[in-house]
Design a protein around this motif. Structure first.
Motif, short mmCIF file in Angstrom:
data_model
loop_
_atom_site.label_atom_id
_atom_site.label_comp_id
_atom_site.label_asym_id
_atom_site.label_seq_id
_atom_site.Cartn_x
_atom_site.Cartn_y
_atom_site.Cartn_z
N ALA A 91 17.99 70.20 67.18
CA ALA A 91 16.75 69.48 67.48
C ALA A 91 15.54 70.21 66.91
CB ALA A 91 16.60 69.29 68.99
N ALA A 92 15.79 71.30 66.18
CA ALA A 92 14.73 72.10 65.57
C ALA A 92 13.69 72.52 66.60
CB ALA A 92 14.09 71.37 64.40
N ALA A 93 14.15 72.87 67.79
CA ALA A 93 13.25 73.22 68.89
C ALA A 93 12.93 74.71 68.88
CB ALA A 93 13.88 72.83 70.22
N ARG A 94 11.73 75.03 69.32
CA ARG A 94 11.38 76.42 69.58
C ARG A 94 12.17 76.87 70.80
NH1 ARG A 94 6.67 73.63 68.50
NH2 ARG A 94 5.50 74.39 66.70
N ILE A 95 12.40 78.16 70.95
CA ILE A 95 13.20 78.65 72.07
C ILE A 95 12.56 78.28 73.41
CG2 ILE A 95 12.21 80.99 72.07
CD1 ILE A 95 15.87 79.96 72.90
N ASN A 96 11.25 78.36 73.52
CA ASN A 96 10.61 78.00 74.78
C ASN A 96 10.77 76.50 75.08
OD1 ASN A 96 9.02 79.02 77.07
ND2 ASN A 96 7.53 77.52 76.36
N ARG A 101 8.71 67.52 76.16
CA ARG A 101 7.42 67.13 76.76
C ARG A 101 6.26 67.91 76.15
NH1 ARG A 101 8.13 62.55 79.67
NH2 ARG A 101 10.25 62.56 80.45
N SER A 102 5.14 67.25 76.02
CA SER A 102 3.96 67.86 75.38
C SER A 102 3.54 69.15 76.06
CB SER A 102 2.80 66.87 75.35
OG SER A 102 2.42 66.50 76.66
N PHE A 103 3.64 69.22 77.39
CA PHE A 103 3.18 70.43 78.08
C PHE A 103 4.10 71.62 77.86
CE2 PHE A 103 5.23 67.65 81.20
CZ PHE A 103 6.27 68.44 81.66
N ASN A 104 5.28 71.40 77.24
CA ASN A 104 6.18 72.50 76.94
C ASN A 104 6.14 72.90 75.47
OD1 ASN A 104 7.07 72.69 79.56
ND2 ASN A 104 8.78 71.32 79.25
N THR A 105 5.28 72.28 74.69
CA THR A 105 5.22 72.58 73.26
C THR A 105 4.13 73.60 72.96
OG1 THR A 105 3.62 70.83 72.75
CG2 THR A 105 5.96 70.23 72.66
N LYS A 106 4.26 74.23 71.83
CA LYS A 106 3.23 75.17 71.37
C LYS A 106 1.97 74.36 71.10
CE LYS A 106 2.39 78.54 67.72
NZ LYS A 106 2.95 79.12 66.50
N GLY A 107 0.87 74.76 71.67
CA GLY A 107 -0.38 74.05 71.45
C GLY A 107 -0.48 72.74 72.21
N LYS A 108 0.48 72.49 73.10
CA LYS A 108 0.49 71.26 73.92
C LYS A 108 0.39 70.00 73.06
CE LYS A 108 0.51 74.03 77.41
NZ LYS A 108 1.71 74.80 77.45
N GLN A 109 1.20 69.99 72.00
CA GLN A 109 1.23 68.86 71.08
C GLN A 109 1.83 67.62 71.76
OE1 GLN A 109 0.02 68.89 67.84
NE2 GLN A 109 -0.80 70.84 68.51
N ASP A 110 1.99 66.56 70.99
CA ASP A 110 2.54 65.31 71.51
C ASP A 110 3.98 65.49 71.98
OD1 ASP A 110 0.19 64.00 70.83
OD2 ASP A 110 0.94 63.40 68.86
N THR A 111 4.37 64.67 72.94
CA THR A 111 5.76 64.61 73.37
C THR A 111 6.59 64.11 72.19
OG1 THR A 111 5.19 64.24 75.67
CG2 THR A 111 7.33 63.42 74.96
N ARG A 112 7.75 64.74 71.99
CA ARG A 112 8.63 64.36 70.88
C ARG A 112 9.96 63.86 71.41
NH1 ARG A 112 7.60 69.79 69.41
NH2 ARG A 112 9.75 70.25 68.95
N GLU A 113 10.48 62.81 70.80
CA GLU A 113 11.84 62.33 71.06
C GLU A 113 12.66 62.60 69.82
OE1 GLU A 113 12.29 58.35 72.40
OE2 GLU A 113 11.01 58.65 74.15
N ILE A 114 13.78 63.26 70.00
CA ILE A 114 14.60 63.68 68.86
C ILE A 114 16.01 63.18 69.06
CG2 ILE A 114 15.46 65.68 67.58
CD1 ILE A 114 12.92 67.16 68.71
N ASP A 115 16.57 62.52 68.03
CA ASP A 115 17.96 62.07 68.09
C ASP A 115 18.88 63.25 68.34
OD1 ASP A 115 17.24 59.44 67.54
OD2 ASP A 115 17.56 59.64 65.38
N ILE A 116 19.86 63.04 69.20
CA ILE A 116 20.82 64.10 69.49
C ILE A 116 21.96 64.03 68.48
CG2 ILE A 116 22.50 64.96 71.18
CD1 ILE A 116 20.55 64.28 73.37
N ILE A 150 9.64 65.59 63.77
CA ILE A 150 10.64 66.31 64.55
C ILE A 150 10.11 67.69 64.96
CG2 ILE A 150 12.91 67.44 64.39
CD1 ILE A 150 13.71 65.03 62.55
N SER A 151 9.47 68.37 64.03
CA SER A 151 9.04 69.75 64.28
C SER A 151 7.81 69.86 65.16
CB SER A 151 8.77 70.47 62.96
OG SER A 151 7.56 69.99 62.37
N GLY A 152 6.95 68.85 65.09
CA GLY A 152 5.72 68.91 65.87
C GLY A 152 4.60 69.70 65.20
N HIS A 153 4.76 70.05 63.93
CA HIS A 153 3.67 70.75 63.23
C HIS A 153 2.48 69.80 63.10
CE1 HIS A 153 6.83 73.59 61.87
NE2 HIS A 153 5.82 74.44 61.95
N ARG A 154 1.29 70.34 63.25
CA ARG A 154 0.08 69.50 63.21
C ARG A 154 -0.19 68.93 61.83
NH1 ARG A 154 -4.55 71.89 67.18
NH2 ARG A 154 -3.13 72.27 68.92
#
Length: 194
Positions: free
Chosen positions: A40-45, A68-83, A165-169
Motif C-alpha cells: 500500500a506504499a504506506a509510511r510505517i506510522n 485516515r487523514s489524521f494518521n498521515t504525515k502533514g494530515k493530508q487527505d484520507t486515502r483509499e488504496i486497493d489491497i 496512492i503516496s499522498g505526496h502534495r
C-alpha cells in the motif's frame, strides 16, 4: 533509519523482499504490518495506526484499505488504496492467527498489552532483528514505501496515480522521492545511440 549515501532509504530488491517475507518476518502480524508498508506504499506510522475496521469488515479483508487523514504525515487527505492479492493473504493470515483482534482495541496492530497501537519504534526493532538474522544491510521501515513507489514508476504507472496512492502534495516532491533502479539504468544505457 538506514539510508544510502544520498540520504534516502534503500530500495529493496525482489530477492530481499522474498527473503524478508518468507524467512525474516516470521509472525503473521509482522508480515501484515510490513505488507501494508510495501503493497500500500504506506509510511510505517500510517501502517501502525490503521484501524481494524478500515481494513477488515464483517466479510473479511476489504478490497480497499483506508489511511485516515489524521494518521498521515502533514494530515493530508484520507486515502483509499486497493489491497494487493498478496497483502490480502497476509492480512487474512494475521486475522486468523489472532481471534481476539478488535475485541477491545480499534487498531489493526495493537500495542503492548493490547493498548493503543504498535509504536513505530517497536516495528523498527522487529525489522532490524529480521534483517540481522538474514544479514541484510541498509533496510529501513521506509524502504518498503520507497520500493513500492519506485516499482510503480518503473512499471509505467502515471505519476498522478502514484501521487494519489503516496499522498505526496506535489509531483515534484514525488519525483524527488523515487529512486533510480538498475532496471532504469540499464534501459537508459540501452537507449543511447553511439
Amino acid at each position: 533509519m538506514k539510508v544510502n549515501r544520498y540520504g534516502r532509504a534503500e530500495i529493496l530488491t525482489p530477492d530481499e523482499i522474498s527473503l524478508l517475507f518468507t524467512e525474516g518476518l516470521t509472525k503473521p502480524r509482522d508480515r501484515a504490518l510490513f505488507g501494508v508498508c510495501l503493497y500500500a506504499a504506506a509510511r510505517i506510522n500510517e501502517a501502525c495506526t490503521l484501524f481494524y475496521a478500515d481494513v477488515i469488515g464483517f466479510k473479511g479483508v476489504r478490497d480497499k484499505l483506508v489511511i485516515r487523514s489524521f494518521n498521515t504525515k502533514g494530515k493530508q487527505d484520507t486515502r483509499e488504496i486497493d489491497i494487493h492479492p498478496r497483502l490480502k493473504v497476509y492480512l487474512e493470515e494475521y486475522k486468523d492467527s489472532a481471534p481476539s483482534l478488535n475485541k477491545y482495541n480499534p487498531h489493526l496492530f495493537p500495542g503492548r498489552h493490547g493498548r493503543g497501537h504498535i509504536h513505530k519504534g517497536s516495528a523498527d526493532l522487529i525489522l532490524r532483528e529480521a534483517c540481522r538474522r538474514l544479514e541484510l544491510e541498509g533496510v529501513s521501515t521506509h524502504s518498503f514505501r520507497r520500493t513500492a513507489l519506485t516499482q510503480m514508476s518503473d512499471a509505467g504507472v502515471p505519476l498522478r496515480h502514484i501521487q494519489a496512492i503516496s499522498g505526496h502534495r506535489t509531483l515534484g516532491a514525488l519525483e524527488r522521492y523515487l529512486g533510480v533502479t538498475d532496471k532504469q539504468k540499464h534501459s537508459a544505457i540501452s537507449t543511447l545511440d553511439f
